[in-house]
Design a protein around this motif. Structure first.
Motif, PDB file in Angstrom:
ATOM      1  N   ASN A   8      31.548   9.410   3.701  1.00 50.99           N
ATOM      2  CA  ASN A   8      30.070   9.339   3.747  1.00 50.99           C
ATOM      3  C   ASN A   8      29.582   8.418   4.856  1.00 50.99           C
ATOM      4  O   ASN A   8      28.551   8.679   5.478  1.00 50.99           O
ATOM      5  CB  ASN A   8      29.511   8.873   2.404  1.00 50.99           C
ATOM      6  CG  ASN A   8      29.581  10.000   1.380  1.00 50.99           C
ATOM      7  OD1 ASN A   8      29.424  11.172   1.737  1.00 50.99           O
ATOM      8  ND2 ASN A   8      29.870   9.650   0.133  1.00 50.99           N
ATOM      9  N   LEU A   9      30.366   7.364   5.130  1.00 53.43           N
ATOM     10  CA  LEU A   9      30.001   6.453   6.222  1.00 53.43           C
ATOM     11  C   LEU A   9      30.081   7.188   7.567  1.00 53.43           C
ATOM     12  O   LEU A   9      29.223   7.060   8.433  1.00 53.43           O
ATOM     13  CB  LEU A   9      30.965   5.252   6.223  1.00 53.43           C
ATOM     14  CG  LEU A   9      30.890   4.326   7.438  1.00 53.43           C
ATOM     15  CD1 LEU A   9      29.598   3.494   7.403  1.00 53.43           C
ATOM     16  CD2 LEU A   9      32.108   3.379   7.497  1.00 53.43           C
ATOM     17  N   LEU A  10      31.141   7.999   7.724  1.00 50.28           N
ATOM     18  CA  LEU A  10      31.372   8.659   9.020  1.00 50.28           C
ATOM     19  C   LEU A  10      30.503   9.887   9.218  1.00 50.28           C
ATOM     20  O   LEU A  10      30.131  10.229  10.332  1.00 50.28           O
ATOM     21  CB  LEU A  10      32.851   9.069   9.143  1.00 50.28           C
ATOM     22  CG  LEU A  10      33.870   7.939   9.073  1.00 50.28           C
ATOM     23  CD1 LEU A  10      35.283   8.511   9.101  1.00 50.28           C
ATOM     24  CD2 LEU A  10      33.689   6.961  10.227  1.00 50.28           C
ATOM     25  N   PHE A  11      30.205  10.575   8.120  1.00 52.44           N
ATOM     26  CA  PHE A  11      29.459  11.835   8.233  1.00 52.44           C
ATOM     27  C   PHE A  11      28.231  11.800   7.334  1.00 52.44           C
ATOM     28  O   PHE A  11      28.156  12.544   6.357  1.00 52.44           O
ATOM     29  CB  PHE A  11      30.358  13.015   7.838  1.00 52.44           C
ATOM     30  CG  PHE A  11      31.559  13.170   8.728  1.00 52.44           C
ATOM     31  CD1 PHE A  11      31.459  13.808   9.957  1.00 52.44           C
ATOM     32  CD2 PHE A  11      32.806  12.698   8.332  1.00 52.44           C
ATOM     33  CE1 PHE A  11      32.571  13.961  10.777  1.00 52.44           C
ATOM     34  CE2 PHE A  11      33.919  12.849   9.146  1.00 52.44           C
ATOM     35  CZ  PHE A  11      33.805  13.475  10.370  1.00 52.44           C
ATOM     36  N   VAL A  14      26.175  15.345   6.880  1.00 52.17           N
ATOM     37  CA  VAL A  14      26.727  16.628   6.407  1.00 52.17           C
ATOM     38  C   VAL A  14      26.117  16.940   5.053  1.00 52.17           C
ATOM     39  O   VAL A  14      26.219  16.145   4.125  1.00 52.17           O
ATOM     40  CB  VAL A  14      28.270  16.541   6.301  1.00 52.17           C
ATOM     41  CG1 VAL A  14      28.827  17.734   5.545  1.00 52.17           C
ATOM     42  CG2 VAL A  14      28.882  16.450   7.694  1.00 52.17           C
ATOM     43  N   ASN A  15      25.421  18.061   4.933  1.00 54.09           N
ATOM     44  CA  ASN A  15      24.811  18.333   3.634  1.00 54.09           C
ATOM     45  C   ASN A  15      25.329  19.594   2.950  1.00 54.09           C
ATOM     46  O   ASN A  15      24.852  19.987   1.905  1.00 54.09           O
ATOM     47  CB  ASN A  15      23.275  18.357   3.752  1.00 54.09           C
ATOM     48  CG  ASN A  15      22.843  19.216   4.917  1.00 54.09           C
ATOM     49  OD1 ASN A  15      23.560  20.143   5.270  1.00 54.09           O
ATOM     50  ND2 ASN A  15      21.714  18.899   5.525  1.00 54.09           N
ATOM     51  N   LYS A  16      26.301  20.241   3.582  1.00 52.15           N
ATOM     52  CA  LYS A  16      26.929  21.375   2.887  1.00 52.15           C
ATOM     53  C   LYS A  16      28.329  20.963   2.467  1.00 52.15           C
ATOM     54  O   LYS A  16      28.926  20.044   3.030  1.00 52.15           O
ATOM     55  CB  LYS A  16      27.013  22.577   3.820  1.00 52.15           C
ATOM     56  CG  LYS A  16      25.702  23.332   3.980  1.00 52.15           C
ATOM     57  CD  LYS A  16      25.987  24.767   4.407  1.00 52.15           C
ATOM     58  CE  LYS A  16      24.722  25.563   4.573  1.00 52.15           C
ATOM     59  NZ  LYS A  16      23.840  25.065   5.651  1.00 52.15           N
ATOM     60  N   THR A  17      28.874  21.689   1.499  1.00 46.57           N
ATOM     61  CA  THR A  17      30.242  21.401   1.063  1.00 46.57           C
ATOM     62  C   THR A  17      31.157  22.533   1.550  1.00 46.57           C
ATOM     63  O   THR A  17      30.669  23.632   1.865  1.00 46.57           O
ATOM     64  CB  THR A  17      30.321  21.368  -0.473  1.00 46.57           C
ATOM     65  OG1 THR A  17      30.041  22.699  -0.952  1.00 46.57           O
ATOM     66  CG2 THR A  17      29.336  20.386  -1.074  1.00 46.57           C
ATOM     67  N   PRO A  18      32.444  22.273   1.556  1.00 48.95           N
ATOM     68  CA  PRO A  18      33.361  23.354   1.937  1.00 48.95           C
ATOM     69  C   PRO A  18      33.161  24.590   1.062  1.00 48.95           C
ATOM     70  O   PRO A  18      33.246  25.716   1.547  1.00 48.95           O
ATOM     71  CB  PRO A  18      34.737  22.742   1.706  1.00 48.95           C
ATOM     72  CG  PRO A  18      34.524  21.274   1.910  1.00 48.95           C
ATOM     73  CD  PRO A  18      33.147  20.995   1.378  1.00 48.95           C
ATOM     74  N   GLU A  19      32.857  24.348  -0.221  1.00 42.98           N
ATOM     75  CA  GLU A  19      32.662  25.501  -1.131  1.00 42.98           C
ATOM     76  C   GLU A  19      31.471  26.337  -0.682  1.00 42.98           C
ATOM     77  O   GLU A  19      31.488  27.561  -0.781  1.00 42.98           O
ATOM     78  CB  GLU A  19      32.444  25.026  -2.584  1.00 42.98           C
ATOM     79  CG  GLU A  19      33.660  24.376  -3.235  1.00 42.98           C
ATOM     80  CD  GLU A  19      34.002  22.997  -2.649  1.00 42.98           C
ATOM     81  OE1 GLU A  19      33.066  22.241  -2.292  1.00 42.98           O
ATOM     82  OE2 GLU A  19      35.206  22.691  -2.522  1.00 42.98           O
ATOM     83  N   TYR A 125      32.349  22.085  11.554  1.00 41.78           N
ATOM     84  CA  TYR A 125      33.544  21.265  11.815  1.00 41.78           C
ATOM     85  C   TYR A 125      33.396  19.895  11.144  1.00 41.78           C
ATOM     86  O   TYR A 125      34.350  19.360  10.577  1.00 41.78           O
ATOM     87  CB  TYR A 125      33.765  21.085  13.322  1.00 41.78           C
ATOM     88  CG  TYR A 125      33.876  22.386  14.077  1.00 41.78           C
ATOM     89  CD1 TYR A 125      34.847  23.330  13.729  1.00 41.78           C
ATOM     90  CD2 TYR A 125      33.002  22.696  15.135  1.00 41.78           C
ATOM     91  CE1 TYR A 125      34.935  24.537  14.424  1.00 41.78           C
ATOM     92  CE2 TYR A 125      33.100  23.886  15.830  1.00 41.78           C
ATOM     93  CZ  TYR A 125      34.059  24.809  15.468  1.00 41.78           C
ATOM     94  OH  TYR A 125      34.152  26.000  16.135  1.00 41.78           O
ATOM     95  N   ALA A 126      32.175  19.352  11.202  1.00 40.17           N
ATOM     96  CA  ALA A 126      31.941  18.037  10.588  1.00 40.17           C
ATOM     97  C   ALA A 126      32.218  18.114   9.085  1.00 40.17           C
ATOM     98  O   ALA A 126      32.842  17.219   8.500  1.00 40.17           O
ATOM     99  CB  ALA A 126      30.508  17.584  10.859  1.00 40.17           C
ATOM    100  N   CYS A 127      31.777  19.202   8.462  1.00 38.41           N
ATOM    101  CA  CYS A 127      31.956  19.340   7.014  1.00 38.41           C
ATOM    102  C   CYS A 127      33.440  19.328   6.633  1.00 38.41           C
ATOM    103  O   CYS A 127      33.844  18.654   5.682  1.00 38.41           O
ATOM    104  CB  CYS A 127      31.289  20.637   6.544  1.00 38.41           C
ATOM    105  SG  CYS A 127      31.659  21.032   4.844  1.00 38.41           S
TER     106      CYS A 127
END
Ligand code: GLU
Length: 558
Positions: A8-11, A14-19, A125-127
């Motif tokens: 969470n600190l690094l990204f 990102v508001n989507k999940t892999p799922e 890619y970020a996710c």
């Protein structure tokens, strides 16, 4: 370490999940066995034979199986981006009959698995990088270039494997607080894979894995142990990460790529494993090689070999069907056999298979291309060849556009000798064809060769005048030739070559030398298709005028 907190600190954005992405890009609904392939060129403005070579494999695998072939633009190396490159790629490949079903196109993306340009996929890619960090499978690394160089120097000295791995990676074990301080200080960082391969095992000790390659069979390779970069400081992914994420989400089934990617396969396999995904089937194609001037086999090089560029074939005017036919002979070992058994069949009826591809170097040979092209051109109707030549000339030889003014005339020229029992194979590529037929057009006609030595100079105007006198445009081929024979005999030339051979002192030469004089006067060259037929195409007026002009020229020079 609380990996979740680190992620969470690094990204933070990102508001989507892999799922979410698994739902956005579901398994494709395709028939059993349908293959999904992709071409991933970099938009450098240079499309080469390798793109076409791989492109045919992709295209055939997909279309032969009722699958999907898509275009993805791999522009993660932004230094190499060239304006207009997308159009160049699409047009360049379409010229060779390679069409995409999906992906980047001139009018934007087409298909449900986009975006198809890697530089637009940053969030995705970020996710997935975030997912790996949150599971302790990837980590941020703040090493500077200098620090990395220092690590490398030590490794070189100690003859160890080069790279950031194991104990050489100080940021592997950093605490949350250390990372947080750097991030808050605005320090740039990359994300590295935390490899679980063992760097202390090497040589025979190395742990190995096996993977099936559709061209090469079972590959047996040492597992990866490098903590490779997956996201650069800019957030742009490396090839490794983009390949794995994209080909998974785009539901690629077969990755066709050059063998230069084989050494990084262990990295890709580890990435798939860490992401919990199945790798697709790899098809690593052989390098394109040539035999150079010194007889050595070597890789085709962009710098040394103009024939590596697709533009080269376009400029010379190879018909795309010739290039395709030729590439298939290089690609599949049983193609030539199939072609002999099916001379008229549509090339797409050939059952292409990766097992029949060579994994040793694919030898590229211009002479062979020319031979293949001669046969291919023979199968293309004159009208189609003319269309092709016209488009080529518009671009590359506008000064010859007038040859298309009289298509009926041109069509007879193109078909000259092509329908004989043993057809002539004179047509190879546009540049050569226009040159080959140039004597049919007064402005392009050139005297290229000397008269035969057997014929004394003073005989030449005599032969040509005698020929004109007896010339009757309505003579059939044998009447015509009898007259030449007769005239030659009168001037001291044997009526048959064998008579001359038997008794050379008794003759100046033979009828062949006499007809060569006529051929040279008419066409400026000693080798050509049938002379009588050429005159029939040229027409009486032009035939007589050429001979007359030549007589006048010779007399001027006397
Ligand atoms: N962008 C890569 C290249 O230009 C493509 C390799 C691949 O197909 O995976 O070579």
């Amino acid at each position: 370490m609380d990996y979740e907190k680190l992620a969470n600190l690094l990204f933070p954005n990102v508001n989507k999940t892999p799922e979410d992405y698994e739902i956005i890009y579901p398994e494709r609904d395709l028939p059993q066995g349908a293959k999904v392939t992709r071409l991933g060129p970099s938009p450098t403005g240079f499309i080469h034979l390798g793109n076409l070579y791989g492109g045919y494999v992709d295209e055939r695998l997909a279309h032969q199986s009722g699958g999907v072939f898509f275009l993805r633009i791999e522009d993660t190396d932004d230094k190499r981006y060239v304006e207009g490159a997308l159009d160049l790629i699409i047009d360049g490949l379409e010229f060779y009959d390679i069409r995409f079903d999906e992906g980047a196109s001139k009018s934007g993306d087409c298909g449900a698995y986009g975006d198809y340009t890697q530089s637009h996929r940053g969030e995705i890619y970020a996710c997935f990088a975030k997912k790996l960090v949150s599971e302790g499978k990837a980590y941020p690394c703040f090493l500077s270039e200098e620090e990395i160089s220092a690590i490398r120097e030590g490794q070189v000295e100690r003859k160890e494997a080069i790279g950031v791995y194991g104990d050489y990676s100080p940021w592997r074990k950093a605490s949350y607080e250390e990372v947080e301080a750097k991030v808050n200080g605005g320090e740039p960082f990359v994300i590295r894979l935390l490899s679980t391969g063992n760097p202390n095992q090497s040589g025979d000790d190395a742990k190995r894995f096996q993977v099936e390659d559709a061209i090469r069979g079972t590959l047996d390779m040492p597992v990866n142990f490098l903590d490779v970069v997956i996201l650069k400081t800019t957030g742009i992914p490396t090839y490794h990460f983009a390949h794995v994420v994209d080909d998974h989400l785009m539901r690629t089934t077969h990755v066709v790529r050059g063998e230069e990617w084989l050494p990084s396969l262990p990295i890709h396999v580890e990435l798939f494993e860490k992401l919990g995904w199945e790798p697709m089937t790899y098809c690593h194609t052989a390098q394109l090689m040539k035999i150079d001037e010194n007889g050595n086999k070597r890789k085709l090089s962009k710098r040394k070999d103009p024939e590596l560029s697709l533009g080269y074939y376009r400029e010379k005017g190879y018909h795309p069907a010739s290039v395709k036919e030729y590439l298939l002979t290089v690609l599949n070992s049983d193609f030539e056999e199939w072609r002999i058994a099916n001379p008229e069949a549509d090339i797409d009826d050939f059952q292409f298979s990766t097992e029949k591809m060579s994994s040793a170097g694919a030898l590229f040979d211009m002479d062979k291309l020319n031979d293949v092209s001669k046969d291919v051109m023979l199968r293309i109707p004159a009208a189609e060849i003319i269309d092709f030549l016209e488009k080529w000339a518009e671009e590359f030889k506008p000064e010859a556009m007038h040859i298309f003014d009289d298509k009926e005339y041109l069509s007879k020229i193109i078909d000259l000798g092509r329908n004989d029992q043993k057809p002539r194979k004179d047509l190879v590529y546009a540049q050569q064809i226009v040159d080959f037929i140039s004597y049919f057009f007064d402005d392009m006609f050139k005297r290229e060769e000397e008269y035969p030595a057997e014929v004394p100079a003073e005989d030449i105007p005599v032969i040509l005048k005698g020929y004109l006198e007896s010339y009757d445009h309505s003579d059939d081929q044998s009447q015509w030739f009898d007259k030449i024979r007769e005239m030659g005999s009168g001037l001291g030339y044997a009526a048959k070559p064998k008579d001359y051979k038997k008794d050379p002192d008794n003759y100046k030469g033979h009828v062949g030398h006499v007809s060569t004089v006529i051929r040279l006067a008419l066409m400026g060259r000693s080798q050509s298709p049938d002379l009588w037929t050429i005159q029939q195409i040229l027409g009486e007026e032009k035939t007589r005028a050429r001979i007359q002009e030549e007589i006048a020229r010779l007399e001027r020079n006397l």
